[in-house]
Design a protein around this motif. Structure first.
Motif: not given
Lengths: 514, 451
Positions: A262, A265-266, A268-271, A274, A307, A311-312, A316
């Motif tokens: 998990s 990918p997270r 990648w999604r939340r560059k 982060t 957020s 959505q989050a 996250d």
């Protein structure tokens, strides 16, 4: 290449790389990582304690070996605090108290691997980004630290506390209540600004006030045990079904997937978020006297605020907080190296080690012949965070065994951990009593749905906040203008006032509508 | 998997439980009493990990360990501006196993009425360091000598802003004493209370204060990096060889000196034969080249005084600091316009506001959980009882026995199967003990069996 300090690609860097990639150094890094994860995952033991234990040994080590051990120890111990945080609801640091309930709820659903995987991956990424910040911007960022005086710290603390209220799940008013409770608890003992005894009721042990580590263990850990004891008769021996789904034969691939499946990918999604969190972490962590605790809460507050609802996922926000937390660790080294002013107790110990080796921190530390040593600190940060990845994975898997123990067996063991952990902080039975009292307080607060994270932050920041508040008033002879006199205090002041007013206003409005 | 109902552990239970006790006893073995020291010694440090006193303590501990041949564990008993550590050290069992790294606050706290523990509560063993107060300004400050600073203090209507330690701490006293020595009212000094010299230095660099008063050791880094300048040191002579260029206050025409100190002591009633072991051991440690080298590198001023000269200096320091603390001048710096209850009052108002908001919006509601059963409440109380009994029993009985019995009892009450309870207890408790004892240097109480 103007952003690099003078001789960045010069001989020092090559030399530093060679030093760091030395097999002995790498061995020390791996051993310290194991030790750091081990110590950090025991409730009540802190990274500072691990480093302090290690200090007398450093006298016999080469400086690079000593620094390698300390850097790795700290980076790993901070992450390891998330393991009891997730599995037992006992946060390792006030910073991880920011997201205790988020991760513990997942563990209760049997998803501890996923929660810890996110903590691990984002800790490592936060740590790496923080090291990069340290590498490239140390000298320019250090100048920011000199802008911060008493008043600015006052506003910064208020900002951090405000974020704790904003970041709370549920009603902001309940968060504020928890926070004020924590602040009130921090007034017990000698008042920081005057040194006079307050609310001690003649008990000598209370002079030092409520130590936040036993308080944290009690509020979160013990209160959870007590709540579970209440309903233990109703549980058919716990957790077994959750385990069954995981436990059918062990395979490396499946374990790796359950931890990282998990998280990656997270990431990648939340560059963007982060990067933002690591930036917040490094900046706040760099201010001496602020550190990782405030960094994690501010990052969490920003994350929750930005957020849009729904959505989050909770994880996250956890990711953002934990990235900021680890990034702040690297930040704390900036003022230590450039001004010799420690950003936290660990860097204070590190300055001691450096001085023992005749390396005096200072603005020119990068230009001197010891430059290689300083650059190798940077590389060590990178290496330490990379080593954390496999070591942390092993720790998660080992910790997972705890969850498989039945509740009836586990609860008494957790009580023993709580007792020994709170005793270990100061070798004091009084602290065990504090832990018990806080456990009952936490139990009651849980019943009334008052969040516990802000209570912890209140206990931690209450003293420093009062010191700055009274200090400013006293040195300005009571003029409130002193809080806004300098441009930097004006900006910070307005920022934190805005933060404080926004949720209170909206909470009242929302409350009326209901 | 245990599916046993909580109410029926009697089946095979009664036989197993005494067995558990026996197993524990054999594991414990018998404690033996040999000559001092035959088990780990504690060194209490009244200040936090990472600070100067902590570093010195840990270095002494490391060297003393080699000399005595037993572990020497540093305990940070922090808080209350030193009250906690000094009181705990003075009230410890006088068997030589608890030593205290005493600091100059021992001469101050009892005069301020914060504790009854004073220099006569301890038997001094060795003094190992003296650090004189010194006065620092920013490198770009207009004052280069004390005289110029005095000029500024006496002519400007704006009071001088200073920091260095907590309100009423040793360096605050030092600066106030200098004010008195030059005939100036110490009440005109604005002291910013801080947790230590490091955060005061931040303030100095940020420009919120004018001077920092702290020891040379605490400012070594800032001085050598050229960020701050030292105007003078309050020692009788220049601090050589570390800081030969820093003039004393006396050289600049002020009859004023004040030094902090660090030394090791044991409770007053410690028997002579135990002191006879500690005194030579600590003398060897403190006089060793390694320790002197360490002190030099850390910027601390190394000294050595044996028990008798140390006692004499303790009494001298107590007298002079007592005079200072009882003077009107000190009273003047103690009372600030915004007292200790201002902040709690502000909190009280804020709390009232939040509570009003909660009541108005009706947010404060109890969580709607199912009512717990009577048995649930009994287990709840047992959990609390576990901790209370632990606190009461662990000192006389020892960790292994207390934790073993309590854990076993609790398992039994919760209906864990006996074999599992015994196995868990027998593995977990000794393992915890060994872990903390050997690896983490936290010595859990030994009690009856010496283990």
């Amino acid at each position: 290449m103007s952003i690099f300090p003078g001789a960045f690609w010069g001989g020092e860097v090559i030399e530093a790389l060679q030093t760091v990639l030395d097999p002995v150094v790498l061995l020390i890094v791996v051993l310290s990582a194991l030790y750091g994860v081990f110590v950090g995952s025991i409730p009540g033991l802190t990274a500072t304690m691990a480093v302090a234990l290690f200090i007398p040994i450093t006298f016999h080590l080469a400086p690079i070996h000593a620094i390698a051990a300390v850097v790795t120890l700290v980076a790993c111990a901070i992450f390891a605090g998330d393991i009891p945080n997730t599995l037992l609801r006992i946060p390792g640091t006030p910073a991880s108290a920011a997201y205790t309930d988020d991760v513990h709820d997942l563990a209760k659903q049997g998803l501890q691997d996923r929660a810890l995987g996110v903590c691990l991956v984002f800790s490592v990424v936060g740590g790496l980004l923080g090291s990069l910040v340290l590498m490239f911007f140390a000298q320019s960022l250090a100048r920011v630290a000199t802008l911060f005086g008493t008043v600015e710290y006052f506003w910064l603390y208020l900002l951090g506390l405000g974020c704790a209220v904003v970041a709370t799940r549920g009603s902001a008013l309940l968060g504020a209540l928890g926070l004020i409770l924590g602040l009130a608890l921090s007034t017990i003992g000698l008042s920081p600004a005057h040194g006079s005894a307050r609310f001690t009721f003649g008990i000598a042990e209370l002079y030092r006030g409520i130590n936040f580590i036993p308080a944290m263990i009690g509020l979160f850990g013990l209160s959870e045990v007590l709540r579970n004891l209440l309903v233990i008769d109703r549980r058919q021996d716990a957790q077994a079904p959750d385990v069954a789904s995981h436990g059918a034969g062990w395979s490396l691939r499946r374990s790796v997937e359950s931890v990282f499946g998990s998280a990656v990918p997270r990431l990648w999604r939340r560059k963007g978020p982060t990067l933002r969190s690591a930036g917040i972490g490094a900046t706040v962590g760099m201010l001496p006297g602020a550190g990782a605790d405030i960094a994690a809460w501010v990052s969490l507050g920003v994350s929750r605020r930005l957020s849009k609802r729904g959505q989050a996922e909770p994880l996250d926000h956890v990711a953002d907080a934990t990235a900021a937390n680890n990034s702040a660790l690297a930040g704390a080294w900036v003022p230590a190296l450039v001004f010799g002013i420690p950003g936290d107790s660990v860097t204070a110990l590190v300055i001691g080690i450096l001085m023992m080796k005749d390396v005096t921190p200072g603005p020119d530390i990068f230009q001197r012949e010891d430059g290689a040593l300083v650059y190798s600190i940077y590389f060590l940060f990178l290496v330490a965070n990379l080593v954390l990845l496999p070591v942390g994975f092993l720790a998660i898997k080992a910790g997972g065994a705890l969850v498989r123990v039945s509740h009836r067996t586990l609860l008494p063991i957790i009580i023993l951990f709580c007792v020994v952990g709170s005793y270990a902080v100061n070798n004091s039975y009084f602290d065990v009593g504090v832990m018990l009292a806080m456990g009952l307080v936490g139990f009651v607060l849980d019943q009334w749905r008052v969040p516990l994270g802000p209570v912890v932050l209140g206990i931690v920041l209450g003293g420093p906040l009062e010191e700055r508040f009274i200090g400013t008033l006293n040195t300005s002879d009571g003029s409130l203008l002193a809080f806004f006199e300098r441009p930097q205090s004006l900006v910070l002041g307005l920022l934190s006032l805005a933060l404080w007013l926004s949720p209170l206003v909206s909470a009242v409005r929302r409350g009326k509508r209901v | 998997m245990s599916r046993r109902a909580p109410a029926s552990p009697e089946g095979k239970g009664p036989l197993v439980w005494p067995l558990a006790g026996l197993l524990l006893l054999t594991l414990l073995g018998c404690g033996s009493q040999g000559s001092f020291p035959d088990r780990p010694v504690f060194l209490l440090c009244p200040w936090g990990a990472g600070g100067g006193t902590d570093r010195v303590s840990r270095q002494v501990a490391a060297l003393l360990e080699q000399d005595l041949g037993v572990n020497v564990n540093v305990i940070n008993a922090t808080g209350g501006q030193g009250v906690t550590g000094h009181s705990r050290g003075a009230l410890a069992r006088p068997d030589g196993y608890t030593m205290t790294m005493m600091t100059v606050e021992l001469n101050m706290l009892h005069w301020r009425g914060l504790t009854t523990v004073g220099p006569e509560s301890f038997a001094p063993i060795v003094l190992l360091n003296r650090d004189a107060a010194a006065l620092f300004v920013r490198a770009d400050a207009p004052w280069t000598t004390l005289e110029e600073l005095e000029e500024r203090i006496k002519t400007s209507p704006e009071p001088l802003k200073a920091s260095g330690t907590a309100q009423g701490g040793i360096w605050h006293l030092a600066l106030a004493g200098w004010y008195t020595a030059m005939g100036e009212d110490p009440a005109r000094l604005r002291w910013l209370s801080s947790q230590g010299a490091a955060s005061s230095m931040t303030e100095l660099l940020a420009g919120t204060i004018d001077v920092v008063c702290c020891s040379l050791a605490e400012a070594t880094v800032q001085m050598s990096s050229g960020k701050v300048r030292c105007l003078g040191v309050m020692s009788p002579e220049r601090v050589t060889p570390r800081f030969p260029d820093v003039p004393t206050f006396e050289e600049q025409g002020y009859d004023w000196s004040l030094e902090g100190w660090r030394g090791i002591g044991v409770p007053r009633d410690t028997p002579q034969e135990i002191r006879d072991v500690l005194v030579p051991a600590l003398e060897r440690v403190v006089r060793s080249a390694e320790f002197q080298d360490f002190m030099g590198r850390q910027g601390f001023d190394w000294r050595y005084e044996g028990p008798d000269p140390f006692r004499a200096s303790l009494d001298r320091a107590d007298e002079s600091l007592g005079t200072l603390i009882r003077s009107d001048a000190f009273e003047a710096i103690r009372t600030t316009r915004f007292g200790a209850m201002v902040y709690p009052t502000v909190l009280g108002v804020a709390c009232a506001g939040v509570l009003a908001g909660l009541l108005l919006t009706g947010t404060l509601r109890r969580e709607g959980t199912r009512r717990p059963s009577r048995n649930g409440w009994i287990h709840f109380l047992e959990g609390i009882g576990f901790i209370v009994l632990f606190i009461l029993l662990v000192r006389p009985v020892g960790f292994v026995l207390t934790a073993g019995i309590l854990l076993g009892l609790f398992f039994w009450r919760l209906g864990v199967t006996p074999w599992r309870a015994v196995a868990t207890t027998a593995i977990l408790v000794p393992a915890t003990y060994l872990l903390f004892h050997a690896l983490l240097r936290v010595d859990l109480p030994r009690g009856l069996l010496g283990w």
